[in-house]
Scaffold this motif. Structure first.
Motif, PDB file in Angstrom:
ATOM      1  N   LYS A 118      -0.049  -7.945   2.697  1.00 54.86           N
ATOM      2  CA  LYS A 118       0.315  -5.941   3.505  1.00 54.86           C
ATOM      3  C   LYS A 118       1.777  -5.961   4.349  1.00 54.86           C
ATOM      4  CE  LYS A 118      -2.074  -3.060   6.776  1.00 54.86           C
ATOM      5  NZ  LYS A 118      -1.113  -2.876   7.549  1.00 54.86           N
ATOM      6  N   ALA A 166      -2.626  -1.437  -5.445  1.00 53.68           N
ATOM      7  CA  ALA A 166      -3.857   0.335  -4.257  1.00 53.68           C
ATOM      8  C   ALA A 166      -3.608   0.426  -3.180  1.00 53.68           C
ATOM      9  CB  ALA A 166      -5.323  -0.156  -4.110  1.00 53.68           C
ATOM     10  N   TYR A 167      -3.485  -1.072  -2.244  1.00 51.66           N
ATOM     11  CA  TYR A 167      -2.200  -0.803  -1.240  1.00 51.66           C
ATOM     12  C   TYR A 167      -1.597   0.138  -1.257  1.00 51.66           C
ATOM     13  CZ  TYR A 167      -0.771  -0.698   3.878  1.00 51.66           C
ATOM     14  OH  TYR A 167       0.544  -0.454   4.639  1.00 51.66           O
ATOM     15  N   ALA A 169       0.368   1.944  -3.857  1.00 44.91           N
ATOM     16  CA  ALA A 169       0.233   3.159  -4.345  1.00 44.91           C
ATOM     17  C   ALA A 169      -0.358   4.381  -3.597  1.00 44.91           C
ATOM     18  CB  ALA A 169      -1.220   3.219  -5.605  1.00 44.91           C
ATOM     19  N   LYS A 170      -1.011   4.022  -1.838  1.00 45.02           N
ATOM     20  CA  LYS A 170      -1.128   5.269  -0.597  1.00 45.02           C
ATOM     21  C   LYS A 170      -0.125   4.659   0.432  1.00 45.02           C
ATOM     22  CE  LYS A 170      -6.658   4.912  -1.224  1.00 45.02           C
ATOM     23  NZ  LYS A 170      -7.391   4.026  -1.058  1.00 45.02           N
ATOM     24  N   ASN A 171       0.593   3.907   0.016  1.00 49.61           N
ATOM     25  CA  ASN A 171       1.136   3.757   1.384  1.00 49.61           C
ATOM     26  C   ASN A 171       2.262   3.536   0.859  1.00 49.61           C
ATOM     27  OD1 ASN A 171      -0.550   3.525   3.815  1.00 49.61           O
ATOM     28  ND2 ASN A 171      -1.632   2.125   2.164  1.00 49.61           N
ATOM     29  N   CYS A 172       3.403   3.189   0.116  1.00 50.85           N
ATOM     30  CA  CYS A 172       4.555   2.868  -0.672  1.00 50.85           C
ATOM     31  C   CYS A 172       5.502   4.062  -0.880  1.00 50.85           C
ATOM     32  CB  CYS A 172       4.668   1.974  -1.227  1.00 50.85           C
ATOM     33  SG  CYS A 172       4.303   0.062   0.256  1.00 50.85           S
ATOM     34  N   SER A 202      -5.103  -2.895 -13.203  1.00 50.74           N
ATOM     35  CA  SER A 202      -4.819  -2.478 -12.132  1.00 50.74           C
ATOM     36  C   SER A 202      -5.101  -4.113 -11.210  1.00 50.74           C
ATOM     37  CB  SER A 202      -5.976  -1.710 -11.753  1.00 50.74           C
ATOM     38  OG  SER A 202      -7.672  -2.194 -12.008  1.00 50.74           O
TER      39      SER A 202
END
Length: 465
Positions: A118, A166-167, A169-172, A202
């Motif tokens: 992260k 997944a991280y 996809a939401k934050n970058c 995925s």
């Protein structure tokens, strides 16, 4: 006015089936491994002056003159800023494969591992010239006797890949491709590679990194044959790109280093099996470029340059410039697999060893002595065992073939779970190649096993044709 290229507007590298794309054009890394000091970030902004110097055309062996389009860095510090360096690299058309692990690896457990991933994503996902995040490097290290196969590792790496995708996809701004680099220990890492590439997009790796030092000693036919064998092992199991995250031989062992493999790797000349029996294949249809190992010398012999930037004679700095200069475009035929099913009989998919009783039936094969370097050849022997996993396996001699001797046939009995080829040097016997596990189980009546030295360290799979 034309806008200057920087890390926020350079065209990002994307993936289409098993090929890299730059916009609508096919792309592949013409790269170099760049990590001057272990665990010291080489691309943070405090390194700007160094990077700018490497990009100058007046720097004889700098990045620009070396004709590279990518670098691989192994460790970074996500608490530092990288904007100025990433902008400078982007302006030169250079993409970066970012090592997302350092002292923290998958072995530290998911909480610590994911926190590290992260942190690296938070700093680097905003840069469009990040080629990918490498979330593991040679994490599977089986040991000389395969005592540490690491069957559980791919599922742990895949879990990290799933979390990181997944991280992002939401934050970058974009989901940067995720990869991991395997060492070339084919009896273990070929099935591991298939476990990394199979199944749900995925959680599978977006592309596979493979550290390959196969282009080493022997004749040109032997080197080409080694690439052929590796490429054939990946065929039909690669719905994603494969790239050589390290490539080249050690000049202390093979000198001079000429980088003649570049022509084959990028599809200039097709690969043929060493035996001469088999259809030529375009390596670029399966493997997409690579990273020369390595830029600076680090006391182990692999570096092309001294830390002051001077050429090390016979280590390949001039040769890589010559060979990379010839690669001005990329063209190959990718596959349209989309996905590859995960083989439940692959221990790296299952996450644990799968008991094997060896060959299910007796197999009659032809055995050859393919050692032609030196020209006088070497005496060889093929041995086999049915208790390979024992503390002290019992090896039985199958055949002995004199130097430059004729082919011979042998029937390996049912239950054989290990075949070894050894060769004689000064009255001593050395390991040349071997077959076990999945590679052995692929044997069929009528096959030919070539007796030759195979990387790494004579423990590579014997070539089968």
């Amino acid at each position: 006015m034309t806008q200057s290229i920087n890390s926020s507007n350079i065209t990002p590298i994307t993936i289409s089936n098993n090929l890299f794309m730059c916009g609508k054009d096919q792309w592949a890394p013409k790269g170099v491994c760049y990590q001057p000091t272990d665990f010291v970030d080489p691309i943070s902004d405090n390194n700007l002056t160094v990077i700018q110097n490497l990009l100058k055309t007046t720097t004889t062996y700098g990045f620009t003159n070396m004709k590279i389009n990518a670098i691989r860095v192994y460790q970074v510090d996500p608490t530092k800023d990288h904007t100025k360096v990433m902008n400078a690299l982007a302006a030169a058309g250079i993409y970066v494969l970012v090592g997302a692990v350092d002292h923290t690896t998958v072995h530290d457990g998911p909480t610590i591992y994911n926190a590290r991933l992260k942190a690296v994503a938070d700093e680097f996902c905003k840069y469009q010239n990040v080629l990918g995040f490498s979330i593991g490097n040679e994490t599977i290290d089986p040991g000389a006797k395969g005592q540490n196969p690491g069957y559980d590792i791919p599922n742990k790496i895949r879990a990290g890949a799933k979390y990181l995708k997944a991280y992002m996809a939401k934050n970058c701004p974009r989901v940067v491709p995720v990869t991991a680099a395997l060492r070339d220990d084919p009896d273990f890492t070929i099935p591991a590679a298939k476990a990394y590439m199979c199944g749900d997009p995925s959680e599978r790796l977006d592309f596979l990194g493979y550290n390959c030092e196969r282009w080493a000693g022997g004749t040109l036919a032997a080197k080409v044959g080694a690439y052929y064998t590796l490429t054939k092992a990946f065929e039909g199991a690669n719905p994603v790109p494969i790239t050589f995250t390290e490539m080249g031989s050690n000049p202390r062992a093979v000198s001079p280093r000429t980088w003649e493999q570049v022509d084959y790797l990028y599809g200039g000349t097709k690969l043929t099996p060493q035996s001469g029996s088999g259809s030529p294949i375009n390596m670029a249809d399966v493997v997409s470029g690579g990273f020369a190992f390595r830029y600076y010398e680090r006391n182990a012999g692999w570096g092309m340059l001294t830390t002051s930037g001077d050429e090390i004679p016979n280590h390949g700095a001039n040769s890589i410039i010559t060979e990379y200069s010839k690669i001005t475009s990329f063209s190959s035929t990718g596959n349209t697999m989309g996905t590859a099913p995960c083989d439940k009989n692959n221990p790296y998919v299952k996450g644990s060893a799968i008991p094997s009783s060896g060959l299910p039936t007796a197999v009659k094969v032809t055995l050859t002595n393919s050692i032609t370097n030196p020209a006088s050849g070497r005496n060889i022997k093929f041995n086999y065992t049915s208790n390979l996993n024992a503390a002290n396996p019992t090896w039985i001699e199958a055949v002995a073939i004199k130097a430059n001797g004729p082919k011979t046939t042998f029937t390996f009995p049912k239950g054989t779970n290990g075949i070894s080829m050894i060769y004689e040097v000064d009255s001593k016997w050395n390991q040349g190649c071997q077959l076990s596990g999945q590679a052995l189980l692929q044997l069929a009546d009528g096959d030919t096993i070539e007796g030759n030295w195979m990387s790494p360290d004579g423990n590579g799979n014997c070539a089968i044709s």
